[in-house]
Each structure stands twice: as C-alpha cells, then as structure tokens.
Design a protein around this motif. Structure first.
Motif, PDB file in Angstrom:
ATOM      1  N   LYS A 155      31.001  38.146  49.286  1.00 14.44           N
ATOM      2  CA  LYS A 155      30.669  38.867  47.738  1.00 14.44           C
ATOM      3  C   LYS A 155      30.234  39.075  46.554  1.00 14.44           C
ATOM      4  O   LYS A 155      28.740  38.122  47.325  1.00 14.44           O
ATOM      5  CB  LYS A 155      31.749  37.554  46.879  1.00 14.44           C
ATOM      6  CG  LYS A 155      33.078  37.307  47.306  1.00 14.44           C
ATOM      7  CD  LYS A 155      34.353  36.633  46.265  1.00 14.44           C
ATOM      8  CE  LYS A 155      35.579  36.695  46.456  1.00 14.44           C
ATOM      9  NZ  LYS A 155      36.634  35.817  47.307  1.00 14.44           N
ATOM     10  N   LYS A 159      29.292  40.634  41.327  1.00 15.40           N
ATOM     11  CA  LYS A 159      31.059  40.598  41.374  1.00 15.40           C
ATOM     12  C   LYS A 159      31.405  39.159  40.858  1.00 15.40           C
ATOM     13  O   LYS A 159      31.700  39.071  39.564  1.00 15.40           O
ATOM     14  CB  LYS A 159      31.416  41.504  42.512  1.00 15.40           C
ATOM     15  CG  LYS A 159      33.181  41.152  41.895  1.00 15.40           C
ATOM     16  CD  LYS A 159      33.498  41.987  43.630  1.00 15.40           C
ATOM     17  CE  LYS A 159      35.234  42.343  43.449  1.00 15.40           C
ATOM     18  NZ  LYS A 159      35.478  43.000  44.477  1.00 15.40           N
ATOM     19  N   VAL A 160      30.806  38.469  41.872  1.00 15.16           N
ATOM     20  CA  VAL A 160      31.499  36.494  41.389  1.00 15.16           C
ATOM     21  C   VAL A 160      30.986  36.223  39.472  1.00 15.16           C
ATOM     22  O   VAL A 160      32.002  35.553  39.410  1.00 15.16           O
ATOM     23  CB  VAL A 160      29.723  35.429  42.124  1.00 15.16           C
ATOM     24  CG1 VAL A 160      31.204  34.041  42.312  1.00 15.16           C
ATOM     25  CG2 VAL A 160      31.536  36.287  43.535  1.00 15.16           C
ATOM     26  N   ARG A 162      30.311  38.163  37.100  1.00 13.69           N
ATOM     27  CA  ARG A 162      31.332  38.693  36.500  1.00 13.69           C
ATOM     28  C   ARG A 162      32.649  38.347  35.854  1.00 13.69           C
ATOM     29  O   ARG A 162      33.080  38.357  35.060  1.00 13.69           O
ATOM     30  CB  ARG A 162      31.305  40.274  36.715  1.00 13.69           C
ATOM     31  CG  ARG A 162      31.952  41.485  35.317  1.00 13.69           C
ATOM     32  CD  ARG A 162      32.054  42.840  35.890  1.00 13.69           C
ATOM     33  NE  ARG A 162      32.912  42.757  36.594  1.00 13.69           N
ATOM     34  CZ  ARG A 162      32.069  43.422  38.126  1.00 13.69           C
ATOM     35  NH1 ARG A 162      30.665  43.957  38.161  1.00 13.69           N
ATOM     36  NH2 ARG A 162      33.384  43.514  38.720  1.00 13.69           N
ATOM     37  N   LEU A 163      33.281  37.747  37.404  1.00  9.13           N
ATOM     38  CA  LEU A 163      34.387  37.124  36.812  1.00  9.13           C
ATOM     39  C   LEU A 163      34.077  35.705  36.631  1.00  9.13           C
ATOM     40  O   LEU A 163      35.151  35.290  35.687  1.00  9.13           O
ATOM     41  CB  LEU A 163      35.141  37.011  38.679  1.00  9.13           C
ATOM     42  CG  LEU A 163      35.566  38.491  39.395  1.00  9.13           C
ATOM     43  CD1 LEU A 163      35.917  37.689  40.499  1.00  9.13           C
ATOM     44  CD2 LEU A 163      36.319  38.838  38.891  1.00  9.13           C
ATOM     45  N   ARG A 164      33.461  34.719  36.716  1.00  9.80           N
ATOM     46  CA  ARG A 164      33.201  33.719  36.388  1.00  9.80           C
ATOM     47  C   ARG A 164      33.160  33.553  35.151  1.00  9.80           C
ATOM     48  O   ARG A 164      32.798  32.696  34.146  1.00  9.80           O
ATOM     49  CB  ARG A 164      32.574  32.872  37.500  1.00  9.80           C
ATOM     50  CG  ARG A 164      33.338  32.288  38.752  1.00  9.80           C
ATOM     51  CD  ARG A 164      32.002  31.721  39.409  1.00  9.80           C
ATOM     52  NE  ARG A 164      32.476  31.839  41.043  1.00  9.80           N
ATOM     53  CZ  ARG A 164      32.011  30.638  41.521  1.00  9.80           C
ATOM     54  NH1 ARG A 164      30.543  29.679  41.570  1.00  9.80           N
ATOM     55  NH2 ARG A 164      32.410  30.259  42.918  1.00  9.80           N
TER      56      ARG A 164
END
Length: 193
Positions: A155, A159-160, A162-164
């Motif tokens: 990952k 991206k991580v 943004r998700l968190r």
C-alpha cells in the motif's frame, strides 16, 4: 478473500524489457510415443514500477518465450515504491501455494538481496534496495507468483494516509524537527514544576 481491483495499464506507452526466469522441457505421452514441448516463465518490467509475469508453452523454446512475453504484457501492474532509495513502503510476505516470499524495505546502498526468481521480478519492477527471503516452495512458478502477490498487496503511504484521515508524515513516521521538539519539551517541563 476479495481480489483487489487494478486499473488497466497501457503497455504500449511503456518500455518493457523481458527476462526469462525458467525454461522447462515437458513431455506428453501419446499412442505414438512422446510429444516434447517447452514451457517458459517470463517476467516483463520497465524498471520504473511496472511489472508483470506470464507463462508460454510451445514446441520450440523461442515460441514459448514469445507467448510468455505476450501473456506477461497483459498482466502488467503498478508497484508502489518510495521516492528516495527506490525501495518498498513497508515489509510484507507474499504467498502462493506453498511458496512464501518475505519482502523488507532496505536503506539506500543495500542493493537487491534476492535469489533467482525473486530477483527477476524485483529488478524488472525497478526496486533498487530490498531484502528478501524465499520460504517454502522453491519452484520458480510459485516463487514468482508469491513475489507478485507481495508486491500487489503493498500500500502506498499516501493512500493509507487518505483512508485513515492522517497526513503522510504521520503514517511514514518521519522524525519531528527541532522546532517541533523544543515547544513540546518546554510544556513538559512547566507541568512538572
């Protein structure tokens, strides 16, 4: 387990180089004797984060390799890498069948520490600093597929984050600068007094 979705990659715009991982002679027993053919496991990559693998089977070695390259070009995927050091963002273990490949990021100047089939995939992807260990099956097909599984499950830090709902710096864990540390130390000292 749900398979991750991949965006379609236009291979015509990429400068892909192919590398043969293994060539195997196989036979089929028929009424009149044995039919000889060859299987070729091929890895393609542009050395800048795109890699794919494929298998071809034909009566001649050259035809088997050509078929393998065509299949490999259809399976090209993007591998997330760090900007500096050209390594992977985090450690991961790829699995396929009884083959397991452990991939760990390495500091700049380490180089590619990998054997045979793993090295072919890693160099085709363009990763320059990485530590790997192949565990379990030593069959080239399983090792290549396990390596690809590990690379696909990586990952990207952005991206991580943004998700968190965090910043990339918080995810990556970059050390705080001196200007950030000084006020924190001053407030800690005033609470003790």
């Amino acid at each position: 387990m749900m398979k991750p979705r991949f965006e379609k990659i236009d291979v015509a715009s990429l400068d892909l180089k192919d590398q043969v991982v293994s060539i195997n002679r196989v036979t089929k027993v028929v009424k009149g004797g044995k039919n000889l053919s060859f299987t070729a496991l091929v890895v393609v990559g542009d050395g800048a984060g795109y890699v794919g693998f494929g298998m071809g089977k034909a009566r001649e070695v050259a035809s088997a390799i050509k078929k393998g390259v065509e299949v490999a070009k259809k399976s090209v995927v993007r591998v997330p890498m760090t900007e500096k050091g050209a390594t992977i963002p985090h450690a991961i273990t790829g699995r396929f069948g009884s083959g397991m490949v452990m991939l760990k990021p390495a500091s700049e100047g380490t180089g590619v520490i990998a054997g045979g089939a793993v090295r072919a995939v890693i160099t085709a992807a363009g990763i320059q600093n990485i530590l790997t260990k192949s565990l379990g099956s030593t069959t080239a097909h399983n090792v290549v597929k396990a390596t690809m599984d590990g690379l696909l499950r990586l990952k990207a830090p952005a991206k991580v984050a943004r998700l968190r709902g965090l910043s990339v710096e918080e995810i990556v864990g970059t050390p705080a600068t001196e200007s950030e540390v000084a006020p924190a130390a001053a407030t800690a000292g005033s609470t003790e007094a």
